[in-house]
Design an enzyme around this catalytic site. Structure first.
Site, PDB file in Angstrom:
ATOM      1  CD1 TRP A   1      43.012  72.435  40.805  1.00  0.00           C
ATOM      2  CD2 TRP A   1      44.463  73.156  40.746  1.00  0.00           C
ATOM      3  NE1 TRP A   1      43.691  71.757  41.287  1.00  0.00           N
ATOM      4  CE2 TRP A   1      44.311  73.231  42.124  1.00  0.00           C
ATOM      5  CE3 TRP A   1      45.395  73.924  40.486  1.00  0.00           C
ATOM      6  CZ2 TRP A   1      45.770  72.134  43.084  1.00  0.00           C
ATOM      7  CZ3 TRP A   1      46.791  74.272  41.854  1.00  0.00           C
ATOM      8  CH2 TRP A   1      46.574  73.074  42.940  1.00  0.00           C
TER       9      TRP A   1
ATOM     10  CE1 TYR B   1      42.319  70.396  37.800  1.00  0.00           C
ATOM     11  CE2 TYR B   1      42.597  71.753  36.214  1.00  0.00           C
ATOM     12  CZ  TYR B   1      42.605  70.893  37.080  1.00  0.00           C
ATOM     13  OH  TYR B   1      44.124  70.522  36.715  1.00  0.00           O
TER      14      TYR B   1
END
Length: 336
Positions: free
Chosen positions: A21, A54
Site C-alpha cells: 500500500w 492501491y
C-alpha cells in the site's frame, strides 16, 4: 522468520507480512518495488498483501510481476475489494455481487495467479445486503478463486454478523485487517475480544504508525524530505493525525526503551504489535530493500512485561483507545 496460524484455520502465514500500500505503482519505481519484494522473499517472508485500489490496480500488477516464477504453493497472496477502481463507474465500487465477481477476476489477472489465499472486504458496505456480499464470497471460494475470506476495518458487530453468515454458507472467515500500533489501539476493547471468541486473527496495518514510531519526525521540525509526512500524493493525509508535538515528544522518549531491548524504534513498534496473541501478522511496507531486512528482525522477539509497561507509561494519554473510532473512520455510504 516465525509463522503463525491465521484464525482457527490450518493456514500458516509469516508473522511479518509484506504489504504494498502507498508504495508500489505510485511512490516507488517498479524496479525498486521488485527489489523490495525479492528482499522480502530472501528474508523468509512468504505472505504478501495488496488490494485492487492501491494505485488504482497498479500495485497488484507490480506484485504479480515481482512474484512471477516463484513456487505458488510456497506463497500466501492476499488482496481486497471495496474501494472504487478503474474509471470509477457506478458499479466499480462496494461489495455488490457484480463488483466482487468482476474484481476477483481482475485481481487474479493482475497478480498472475489462479487463486488468492485470502480475499478481504476492504470496508463494510452499508448499501449492499450483507447476505449478497457473503454469498458472492462463498461462490468465489467454491470456484477455487479464493481459499479463505477476511475483512478490513469492520466493527465487532459487523464481524460477528459476517462470521455468522459465513458459517451458514460453510466458508471460513478467518481474518480482520485493522490499523493497530502503540499509538492506535482502538481494536483492543471490542474487535479483539470478539475475534478471539470467533476464531479470527488480526493482520494489522500501520504497526509503525506510518513511520511516526521510527522517531524520524522531531517535534518543532519540518518532516524530512522524501518522508511520508512530506508526501503530497496521499501519505501526508494519512499520517497527519499523529503529527503533533505531544505525540512526537512522547515517541522520542521511547528511544531508551528500544535501546534497552536491543532494537531500533521501528523494530520495537513491530515487535510490540506481535505481542498481542490475537495478531497473526504485522503488515510492513518498504520503499528501499534494506528496510525489509531491518523490519524482519522484529520476528520472534519477546518483550518482557516490564518493558511493555514502560511503553504504556511513556506514551500515556496520547494513545487512541476508543472502540468507536473504527466506525467513526468508516465510510458512511458507498464511495463513488
Amino acid at each position: 522468520m516465525r509463522f503463525r496460524y491465521l484464525g482457527n484455520s490450518g493456514l500458516k502465514i509469516s508473522e511479518i507480512t509484506y504489504g504494498n500500500w502507498l508504495t508500489h505503482g505510485s511512490q516507488v519505481e517498479n524496479d525498486i518495488a521488485t527489489q523490495c519484494v525479492r528482499a522480502a522473499l530472501d528474508h523468509g517472508i512468504s505472505t504478501f498483501d495488496t488490494a485492487d485500489v492501491y494505485a488504482n490496480t497498479k500495485a497488484e500488477s507490480v506484485l504479480g510481476e515481482a512474484l512471477k516464477g516463484e513456487r505458488r504453493e510456497s506463497l500466501e497472496i492476499f488482496t481486497k475489494v471495496y474501494w472504487p477502481t478503474g474509471p470509477g463507474g457506478k458499479n466499480d465500487t462496494g461489495l455488490s455481487r457484480k463488483h466482487i465477481m468482476e474484481s476477483i477476476n481482475g485481481s487474479l489477472t493482475r497478480l498472475q495467479t489462479d487463486y488468492v489465499d485470502l480475499y478481504q472486504a476492504h470496508r463494510f458496505d452499508t448499501e449492499t445486503p450483507l447476505e449478497e456480499t457473503m454469498t458472492a464470497f462463498a461462490d468465489i471460494v467454491r470456484q477455487g478463486k479464493a481459499l479463505y475470506i477476511g475483512v478490513s476495518e469492520w466493527t465487532a458487530e459487523q464481524i460477528r454478523a459476517g462470521h455468522a453468515l459465513a458459517k451458514e454458507l460453510n466458508i471460513q472467515l478467518i481474518s480482520s485487517q485493522p490499523q493497530y500500533s502503540m499509538l492506535w489501539r482502538v481494536i483492543e476493547g471490542e474487535v479483539v475480544p470478539t475475534s478471539e471468541e470467533l476464531g479470527i486473527s488480526q493482520i494489522v496495518w500501520s504497526p509503525i504508525a506510518q513511520g511516526v514510531l521510527t522517531g524520524k519526525y522531531v517535534p518543532g521540525q519540518a518532516p524530512p524530505q522524501g518522508s511520508r509526512a512530506a508526501d503530497d500524493k496521499g501519505g501526508a493525509d494519512m499520517i497527519k493525525r499523529f503529527m503533533n508535538d505531544d505525540v512526537l515528544t512522547r515517541v522520542q522518549a521511547l528511544k531508551p526503551v528500544a535501546d534497552e531491548a536491543g532494537l531500533t524504534m521501528a523494530q520495537l513498534a513491530v515487535a510490540w504489535v506481535l505481542q498481542n496473541r490475537n495478531v497473526a501478522a504485522a503488515l510492513v511496507g518498504a520503499s528501499r530493500p534494506e528496510q525489509v531486512g531491518e523490519n524482519v528482525k522484529a520476528s520472534g522477539v519477546t518483550l518482557e512485561p516490564e518493558l511493555m509497561a514502560r511503553i504504556d507509561e511513556v506514551l500515556g494519554d496520547v494513545v487512541q483507545r476508543d472502540p468507536a473510532l473504527t466506525a467513526a473512520n468508516a465510510p458512511k455510504g458507498r464511495v463513488a
